[in-house]
Design a protein around this motif. Structure first.
Motif, PDB file in Angstrom:
ATOM      1  N   ASN A 158       0.842  -1.198   0.000  1.00 17.48           N
ATOM      2  CA  ASN A 158       0.000   0.000   0.000  1.00 17.48           C
ATOM      3  C   ASN A 158       0.887   1.263   0.000  1.00 17.48           C
ATOM      4  OD1 ASN A 158      -2.454   1.464   0.160  1.00 17.48           O
ATOM      5  ND2 ASN A 158      -2.257   1.644   2.378  1.00 17.48           N
ATOM      6  N   LYS A 159       0.265   2.412  -0.169  1.00 24.07           N
ATOM      7  CA  LYS A 159       0.960   3.705  -0.243  1.00 24.07           C
ATOM      8  C   LYS A 159       1.953   3.720  -1.403  1.00 24.07           C
ATOM      9  CE  LYS A 159       0.714   4.226   4.794  1.00 24.07           C
ATOM     10  NZ  LYS A 159       1.241   4.875   5.981  1.00 24.07           N
ATOM     11  N   SER A 160       1.560   3.110  -2.513  1.00 24.41           N
ATOM     12  CA  SER A 160       2.473   3.046  -3.665  1.00 24.41           C
ATOM     13  C   SER A 160       2.796   4.444  -4.173  1.00 24.41           C
ATOM     14  CB  SER A 160       1.875   2.184  -4.781  1.00 24.41           C
ATOM     15  OG  SER A 160       0.672   2.751  -5.237  1.00 24.41           O
ATOM     16  N   ASP A 161       1.931   5.439  -3.839  1.00 21.44           N
ATOM     17  CA  ASP A 161       2.223   6.831  -4.224  1.00 21.44           C
ATOM     18  C   ASP A 161       3.481   7.356  -3.543  1.00 21.44           C
ATOM     19  OD1 ASP A 161       0.795   8.536  -1.662  1.00 21.44           O
ATOM     20  OD2 ASP A 161       0.101   6.512  -2.017  1.00 21.44           O
ATOM     21  N   LEU A 162       3.900   6.715  -2.444  1.00 21.57           N
ATOM     22  CA  LEU A 162       5.101   7.185  -1.731  1.00 21.57           C
ATOM     23  C   LEU A 162       6.368   6.487  -2.190  1.00 21.57           C
ATOM     24  CD1 LEU A 162       3.813   7.330   1.988  1.00 21.57           C
ATOM     25  CD2 LEU A 162       3.810   9.152   0.261  1.00 21.57           C
ATOM     26  N   SER A 189      -2.907   2.164  -3.619  1.00 18.16           N
ATOM     27  CA  SER A 189      -2.756   3.476  -3.007  1.00 18.16           C
ATOM     28  C   SER A 189      -4.128   4.019  -2.672  1.00 18.16           C
ATOM     29  CB  SER A 189      -2.042   4.422  -3.963  1.00 18.16           C
ATOM     30  OG  SER A 189      -2.112   5.732  -3.437  1.00 18.16           O
ATOM     31  N   CYS A 190      -4.260   4.457  -1.426  1.00 18.95           N
ATOM     32  CA  CYS A 190      -5.519   5.091  -1.015  1.00 18.95           C
ATOM     33  C   CYS A 190      -5.501   6.554  -1.431  1.00 18.95           C
ATOM     34  CB  CYS A 190      -5.693   5.006   0.499  1.00 18.95           C
ATOM     35  SG  CYS A 190      -5.737   3.339   1.113  1.00 18.95           S
ATOM     36  N   ALA A 191      -4.330   7.038  -1.844  1.00 19.40           N
ATOM     37  CA  ALA A 191      -4.169   8.466  -2.089  1.00 19.40           C
ATOM     38  C   ALA A 191      -4.181   8.822  -3.565  1.00 19.40           C
ATOM     39  CB  ALA A 191      -2.862   8.943  -1.441  1.00 19.40           C
ATOM     40  N   SER A 214       0.452  -1.632  12.516  1.00 16.33           N
ATOM     41  CA  SER A 214      -0.246  -0.363  12.659  1.00 16.33           C
ATOM     42  C   SER A 214       0.378   0.697  11.744  1.00 16.33           C
ATOM     43  CB  SER A 214      -0.124   0.057  14.119  1.00 16.33           C
ATOM     44  OG  SER A 214      -0.773   1.261  14.309  1.00 16.33           O
ATOM     45  N   GLY A 215      -0.461   1.470  11.076  1.00 20.36           N
ATOM     46  CA  GLY A 215       0.026   2.587  10.265  1.00 20.36           C
ATOM     47  C   GLY A 215       0.196   2.290   8.789  1.00 20.36           C
ATOM     48  N   VAL A 216       0.033   1.013   8.389  1.00 18.29           N
ATOM     49  CA  VAL A 216       0.236   0.696   6.969  1.00 18.29           C
ATOM     50  C   VAL A 216      -0.958   1.093   6.095  1.00 18.29           C
ATOM     51  CG1 VAL A 216       1.914  -1.156   7.335  1.00 18.29           C
ATOM     52  CG2 VAL A 216      -0.533  -1.699   7.302  1.00 18.29           C
ATOM     53  N   GLY A 217      -2.098   1.379   6.741  1.00 17.15           N
ATOM     54  CA  GLY A 217      -3.239   1.874   5.969  1.00 17.15           C
ATOM     55  C   GLY A 217      -4.458   0.960   5.933  1.00 17.15           C
ATOM     56  N   LYS A 218      -4.579   0.050   6.895  1.00 15.66           N
ATOM     57  CA  LYS A 218      -5.720  -0.876   6.874  1.00 15.66           C
ATOM     58  C   LYS A 218      -7.050  -0.131   7.023  1.00 15.66           C
ATOM     59  CE  LYS A 218      -3.998  -3.184  10.282  1.00 15.66           C
ATOM     60  NZ  LYS A 218      -2.776  -2.360  10.428  1.00 15.66           N
ATOM     61  N   SER A 219      -7.114   0.797   7.980  1.00 15.94           N
ATOM     62  CA  SER A 219      -8.363   1.550   8.165  1.00 15.94           C
ATOM     63  C   SER A 219      -8.671   2.376   6.924  1.00 15.94           C
ATOM     64  CB  SER A 219      -8.266   2.484   9.369  1.00 15.94           C
ATOM     65  OG  SER A 219      -7.926   1.760  10.505  1.00 15.94           O
ATOM     66  N   SER A 220      -7.639   2.982   6.348  1.00 13.97           N
ATOM     67  CA  SER A 220      -7.856   3.790   5.141  1.00 13.97           C
ATOM     68  C   SER A 220      -8.396   2.930   4.010  1.00 13.97           C
ATOM     69  CB  SER A 220      -6.541   4.439   4.692  1.00 13.97           C
ATOM     70  OG  SER A 220      -5.958   5.134   5.756  1.00 13.97           O
ATOM     71  N   LEU A 221      -7.857   1.716   3.886  1.00 10.79           N
ATOM     72  CA  LEU A 221      -8.344   0.811   2.843  1.00 10.79           C
ATOM     73  C   LEU A 221      -9.800   0.438   3.087  1.00 10.79           C
ATOM     74  CD1 LEU A 221      -5.203  -1.513   2.627  1.00 10.79           C
ATOM     75  CD2 LEU A 221      -6.105  -0.138   0.740  1.00 10.79           C
ATOM     76  N   VAL A 233      -9.477   6.034  10.841  1.00 14.44           N
ATOM     77  CA  VAL A 233      -8.080   6.048  10.409  1.00 14.44           C
ATOM     78  C   VAL A 233      -7.206   6.508  11.578  1.00 14.44           C
ATOM     79  CG1 VAL A 233      -6.415   7.157   8.877  1.00 14.44           C
ATOM     80  CG2 VAL A 233      -8.650   6.462   8.010  1.00 14.44           C
ATOM     81  N   GLY A 234      -6.180   5.721  11.843  1.00 16.74           N
ATOM     82  CA  GLY A 234      -5.209   6.090  12.865  1.00 16.74           C
ATOM     83  C   GLY A 234      -5.736   6.035  14.286  1.00 16.74           C
ATOM     84  N   ALA A 235      -6.987   5.627  14.468  1.00 13.28           N
ATOM     85  CA  ALA A 235      -7.582   5.703  15.802  1.00 13.28           C
ATOM     86  C   ALA A 235      -7.621   4.367  16.519  1.00 13.28           C
ATOM     87  CB  ALA A 235      -9.000   6.242  15.703  1.00 13.28           C
TER      88      ALA A 235
HETATM   89  P1  GDP Z   1      -3.778   1.318   9.993  1.00 14.07           P
HETATM   90  O1  GDP Z   1      -3.150   1.553  11.330  1.00 14.07           O
HETATM   91  O2  GDP Z   1      -3.122   0.183   9.279  1.00 14.07           O
HETATM   92  O3  GDP Z   1      -5.257   1.172  10.054  1.00 14.07           O
HETATM   93  O4  GDP Z   1      -3.428   2.624   9.106  1.00 14.07           O
HETATM   94  P2  GDP Z   1      -4.326   3.919   8.801  1.00 14.07           P
HETATM   95  O5  GDP Z   1      -5.375   3.601   7.818  1.00 14.07           O
HETATM   96  O6  GDP Z   1      -4.743   4.493  10.105  1.00 14.07           O
HETATM   97  O7  GDP Z   1      -3.267   4.860   8.046  1.00 14.07           O
HETATM   98  C1  GDP Z   1      -2.101   5.371   8.653  1.00 14.07           C
HETATM   99  C2  GDP Z   1      -1.674   6.635   7.914  1.00 14.07           C
HETATM  100  O8  GDP Z   1      -1.290   6.331   6.570  1.00 14.07           O
HETATM  101  C3  GDP Z   1      -2.786   7.676   7.817  1.00 14.07           C
HETATM  102  O9  GDP Z   1      -2.218   8.940   8.027  1.00 14.07           O
HETATM  103  C4  GDP Z   1      -3.286   7.540   6.376  1.00 14.07           C
HETATM  104  O10 GDP Z   1      -3.806   8.732   5.871  1.00 14.07           O
HETATM  105  C5  GDP Z   1      -2.000   7.167   5.643  1.00 14.07           C
HETATM  106  N1  GDP Z   1      -2.268   6.377   4.417  1.00 14.07           N
HETATM  107  C6  GDP Z   1      -3.047   5.272   4.289  1.00 14.07           C
HETATM  108  N2  GDP Z   1      -3.023   4.819   3.018  1.00 14.07           N
HETATM  109  C7  GDP Z   1      -2.216   5.651   2.310  1.00 14.07           C
HETATM  110  C8  GDP Z   1      -1.781   5.672   0.944  1.00 14.07           C
HETATM  111  O11 GDP Z   1      -2.126   4.829   0.087  1.00 14.07           O
HETATM  112  N3  GDP Z   1      -0.905   6.669   0.599  1.00 14.07           N
HETATM  113  C9  GDP Z   1      -0.475   7.589   1.501  1.00 14.07           C
HETATM  114  N4  GDP Z   1       0.362   8.534   1.067  1.00 14.07           N
HETATM  115  N5  GDP Z   1      -0.876   7.599   2.793  1.00 14.07           N
HETATM  116  C10 GDP Z   1      -1.715   6.623   3.202  1.00 14.07           C
END
Ligand code: GDP
Ligand code: ZN
Length: 336
Positions: A158-162, A189-191, A214-221, A233-235
């Motif tokens: 995930n976060k392939s935009d980075l 990429s969620c972004a 934590s932080g890899v983007g599961k909630s965002s996905l 997200v992040g909570a």
């Molecule tokens: P979780 O802990 O795995 O549930 O991760 P979150 O969904 O809370 O995401 C952690 C952070 O990564 C947040 O600040 C999101 O906005 C950011 N994030 C999630 N997906 C992406 C992505 O595809 N690209 C970028 N640039 N940021 C992302």
């Protein structure tokens, strides 16, 4: 003296709570059986458990409608994802049978007893990212756990935009090593616009679970794939760390584009559960052709002569990274 009095009071309270609880269970079983015998319920139909709390479940029938149900007392341990036979009723239906499971995810409770958490998951999506940087050893723990549960794992970068091909060369090399072993790796990429199209195609037709640190983007996905679901997200980890109430029960959701997700905080971290050394060995799937070929039957795959696994590393059939990762997991579970 006051100490003893407190403990006597406590014992009395515990006994009272337990007897109330078993009385409630008896009454519930009697009500359920009465409803069944008095024919107050609709015809039997198939359904799937979409969430469970204690003795009650929400079951989704074939029409997609959900109903709160009691469970017949002879059915034990139903969990989210279970396929059931049930009868609708007012106000609650009754689950009368459970279909055989295709898979079962379990984890130890606070007393280290293995408890089922979710049934019939057929795909574990291991979410990794450039930030926080993915570590091979953690990925391997997820892979071992998935292999052990007979559930197909898939890596999702995930976060392939980075990702920058030069700055992230070692991450991309690591990902390639997993492809070489035979694992599917997708990027997402969620972004960015369209960043989830490969993932959506993968999810269609399956019951999946997302795991990863934590932080890899599961909630965002989850939020992007299931608009309207409150996966903050992040909570999540923050709330758990502070001991605030978070929903711990697993819940099944349907993606609008096809496929389903079973999600809970416990499922997201499932790889960190205890495994036996033999399960770890079998969980490294490219090791399997060499298992049992060592010179010594009780080979620990450390420094023994004639170790087939070490020879496979030297011959290039097993990477040094995966072999080191295997040894690291074994050392961590044996408390060395
Ligand atoms: P979780 O802990 O795995 O549930 O991760 P979150 O969904 O809370 O995401 C952690 C952070 O990564 C947040 O600040 C999101 O906005 C950011 N994030 C999630 N997906 C992406 C992505 O595809 N690209 C970028 N640039 N940021 C992302
Ligand atoms: Zn060996």
């Amino acid at each position: 003296m006051s100490k003893r009095r407190i403990s006597r009071q406590q014992r009395w309270r515990i006994e009272k709570i337990q007897s109330e609880r078993s009385e409630r269970a008896r009454r519930r079983a009697a009500d359920t059986e009465a409803a069944l015998s008095e024919g107050e319920l609709g015809d039997e139909q198939t359904g799937i458990v979409v969430s469970h709390f204690g003795q009650q479940l929400d079951v989704e029938g074939q029409t997609g409608k959900q109903q709160r149900c009691h469970v017949r007392s002879n059915i034990d341990g139903l969990v989210t994802g279970d396929q059931v036979i049930w009868r609708p009723g007012k106000p609650t239906g009754v689950v009368v049978a459970r279909e055989p499971r295709r898979s079962l995810l379990s984890r130890p409770d606070n007393f280290n007893r293995l408890k089922p958490v979710a049934a019939n998951i057929d795909r574990i999506v291991i979410v990794i990212a450039p930030e926080p940087l993915a570590h091979a050893n953690l990925i391997d723990r997820y892979l071992v756990a998935a292999e052990h549960s007979d559930i197909t794992p898939v890596l999702l970068l995930n976060k392939s935009d980075l990702i920058d091909p030069e700055g992230n060369a070692s991450l991309l090399n690591m990902v390639q090593r997993y492809r070489d072993i035979g694992y599917d790796v997708l990027t997402a990429s969620c972004a960015s616009e369209g960043g989830l199209s490969d993932l959506k195609a993968l999810l269609d037709g399956h019951i999946s679970a997302f795991v990863g640190q934590s932080g890899v983007g599961k909630s965002s996905l989850v939020n992007a794939l299931l608009p309207g679901t409150d996966s903050r997200v992040g909570a999540l980890s923050e709330a758990t760390a502070k001991g605030r109430h978070t929903t711990t029960t697993a819940r099944l959701y349907h993606f609008p584009g096809g496929g389903s997700l079973i999600d809970s905080p416990g499922i997201r971290e499932f790889a960190l559960w205890n495994l036996e050394p033999e399960q770890v060995l079998q969980g490294f799937k490219e090791f399997r052709p060499f298992i049992g070929l060592c010179r010594f039957r009780d080979c620990q795959h450390q420094q023994e002569p004639g170790c087939a696994l070490r020879e496979a590393v030297e011959g290039g059939d097993i990477t040094a990274q995966r072999f080191a990762s295997y040894q690291q997991i074994i050392a961590s579970i044996s408390g060395d």
